[in-house]
Write a protein that holds these residues in place. Sequence first.
Motif, short mmCIF file in Angstrom:
data_model
loop_
_atom_site.label_atom_id
_atom_site.label_comp_id
_atom_site.label_asym_id
_atom_site.label_seq_id
_atom_site.Cartn_x
_atom_site.Cartn_y
_atom_site.Cartn_z
N PHE A 1 0.80 -1.22 0.00
CA PHE A 1 0.00 0.00 0.00
C PHE A 1 0.84 1.28 0.00
N SER A 2 2.08 1.19 0.44
CA SER A 2 2.91 2.40 0.48
C SER A 2 3.78 2.56 -0.76
N GLY A 3 4.04 1.45 -1.45
CA GLY A 3 4.91 1.50 -2.61
C GLY A 3 6.39 1.46 -2.26
N HIS A 4 6.71 1.16 -1.00
CA HIS A 4 8.11 1.10 -0.57
C HIS A 4 8.45 -0.31 -0.11
N ARG A 5 9.73 -0.62 -0.13
CA ARG A 5 10.20 -1.94 0.25
C ARG A 5 10.89 -1.89 1.61
N GLN A 6 10.93 -3.06 2.25
CA GLN A 6 11.62 -3.15 3.53
C GLN A 6 13.06 -2.66 3.38
N GLY A 7 13.51 -1.89 4.34
CA GLY A 7 14.86 -1.33 4.29
C GLY A 7 14.88 0.10 3.81
N GLU A 8 13.90 0.50 3.00
CA GLU A 8 13.82 1.89 2.58
C GLU A 8 13.34 2.75 3.74
N LYS A 9 13.85 3.98 3.82
CA LYS A 9 13.56 4.80 4.99
C LYS A 9 12.06 5.10 5.14
N GLU A 10 11.36 5.25 4.02
CA GLU A 10 9.92 5.52 4.10
C GLU A 10 9.17 4.32 4.69
N TYR A 11 9.58 3.13 4.29
CA TYR A 11 8.95 1.91 4.81
C TYR A 11 9.27 1.76 6.30
N GLU A 12 10.53 1.93 6.64
CA GLU A 12 10.95 1.74 8.03
C GLU A 12 10.32 2.79 8.95
N ALA A 13 10.04 3.97 8.41
CA ALA A 13 9.38 5.00 9.21
C ALA A 13 7.96 4.56 9.60
N LEU A 14 7.29 3.85 8.69
CA LEU A 14 5.95 3.33 8.99
C LEU A 14 6.02 2.30 10.11
N VAL A 15 6.98 1.39 10.02
CA VAL A 15 7.14 0.35 11.04
C VAL A 15 7.51 0.97 12.38
N THR A 16 8.38 1.96 12.36
CA THR A 16 8.80 2.61 13.60
C THR A 16 7.62 3.30 14.29
N ARG A 17 6.76 3.92 13.50
CA ARG A 17 5.59 4.59 14.06
C ARG A 17 4.67 3.57 14.75
N ILE A 18 4.41 2.44 14.09
CA ILE A 18 3.59 1.39 14.70
C ILE A 18 4.25 0.87 15.97
N HIS A 19 5.53 0.64 15.89
CA HIS A 19 6.31 0.14 17.03
C HIS A 19 6.17 1.06 18.24
N ASP A 20 6.42 2.34 18.03
CA ASP A 20 6.45 3.29 19.14
C ASP A 20 5.08 3.45 19.79
N VAL A 21 4.06 3.63 18.97
CA VAL A 21 2.71 3.84 19.51
C VAL A 21 2.21 2.61 20.26
N THR A 22 2.45 1.44 19.69
CA THR A 22 1.98 0.20 20.31
C THR A 22 2.59 0.00 21.69
N LEU A 23 3.89 0.13 21.78
CA LEU A 23 4.56 -0.10 23.06
C LEU A 23 4.24 0.99 24.07
N GLN A 24 4.03 2.21 23.62
CA GLN A 24 3.66 3.29 24.53
C GLN A 24 2.32 3.03 25.20
N HIS A 25 1.43 2.30 24.53
CA HIS A 25 0.12 1.99 25.09
C HIS A 25 0.10 0.65 25.82
N GLY A 26 1.24 0.02 25.97
CA GLY A 26 1.31 -1.24 26.71
C GLY A 26 0.69 -2.41 25.99
N ILE A 27 0.64 -2.35 24.66
CA ILE A 27 0.07 -3.41 23.83
C ILE A 27 1.20 -4.22 23.23
N ARG A 28 0.98 -5.51 23.03
CA ARG A 28 2.00 -6.36 22.43
C ARG A 28 2.12 -6.07 20.93
N LEU A 29 3.34 -6.15 20.43
CA LEU A 29 3.64 -5.81 19.04
C LEU A 29 3.91 -7.07 18.23
#
Length: 339
Positions: free
Chosen positions: A259-287
């Motif tokens: 859906f983003s048009g980017h591949r794993q390892g590209e900064k745009e893709y990794e920024a999406l994963v980082t955002r999910i990572h940070d928000v999930t753990l901040q709310h005490g939810i398993r990732l």
Amino acid sequence: MLAVFHSRRKLKGKQSLGFSVDRSKEKKPMRTRYSLSFPAAKGVWAHFPAIGVTAILVALTWIVLGEAQLGKAQAQQQKAPARIFNTAKQKLREGKMLVGATVFSPDPNIYCATANTGYDYLWIEMQHSPLTFEDVAKMIWACRGASAMPFIRVPDATEGDIQKATDIGAVGIIVPTVDTVEKAQAAVKWSKYPPEGRRSQGNGQYGALWGSDYRQIANENMVVVVMIETPIGVENAEKIASVPGIDVIFAASTDLGNFSGHRQGEKEYEALVTRIHDVTLQHGIRLGGPQAWKGRPGFTFFQGPGETQLIEAGAKVNLSAPARPAVAPVEGDKPPGGH
């Protein structure tokens, strides 16, 4: 606090002997007062000598203490934790890592062979497979008692899909493509009974699988997994993670790229994963994420390979095993699927 008193004060022509219980320090402050009344003309002391009065007060004291102990016992019983039969839910609570194999095939023997190999749960794929709820019901029933808990990725967060999945015995509901807070709320709402949700109580094999007390403990045992798979979902990740009742947020590796048009390892893709990572753990939810991401920090819930990949990998191991003397298996000793 217990206070015992006796009084010569006249109350409507009577004298009283009694005691009171002060519950001012409890959650619902109150004072309970008990008394024995006697005709004023003769007075309490005329009815009972001093030793008799003392005996009565002691007896009344024991009554109150017994009442207090009963109240404590009832409160403890009400707070007793629910029975957790879902071992995957228990592991989530304990902060342990979970790995599940993915099942596409309707063959109960393949399902059981996969369910008894040590996986924590099975990801039963109903979004991207022709599996029917009738197929899956037979698979779960055929392998009741397996160590891997049955989770179903439903096609969508609808009442019909989730109701059928839970009725046939799924103890984990995985909802794909969660872009909005409304869809996240629907995932919880249809997965859980009132008052936490709106799941209807009807016929199903859940009781035969998990026990006659299933209705009382189902909510505590259900695992709700929502998948964030698009840039829109990432944008709304904070709102999605704020929905009560979500156990796992899953970062969908393939569709984030799709859906983003980017591949794993590209900064745009990794920024999406980082955002999910940070928000999930901040709310005490398993990732959650694919098993290939076990090395990424913070990820503890993983989707493993499908059964065809496991069969292929197992065949390669079997063919490459060194030759050594062994006792040949006897055909028929073990049923197909290993259950």
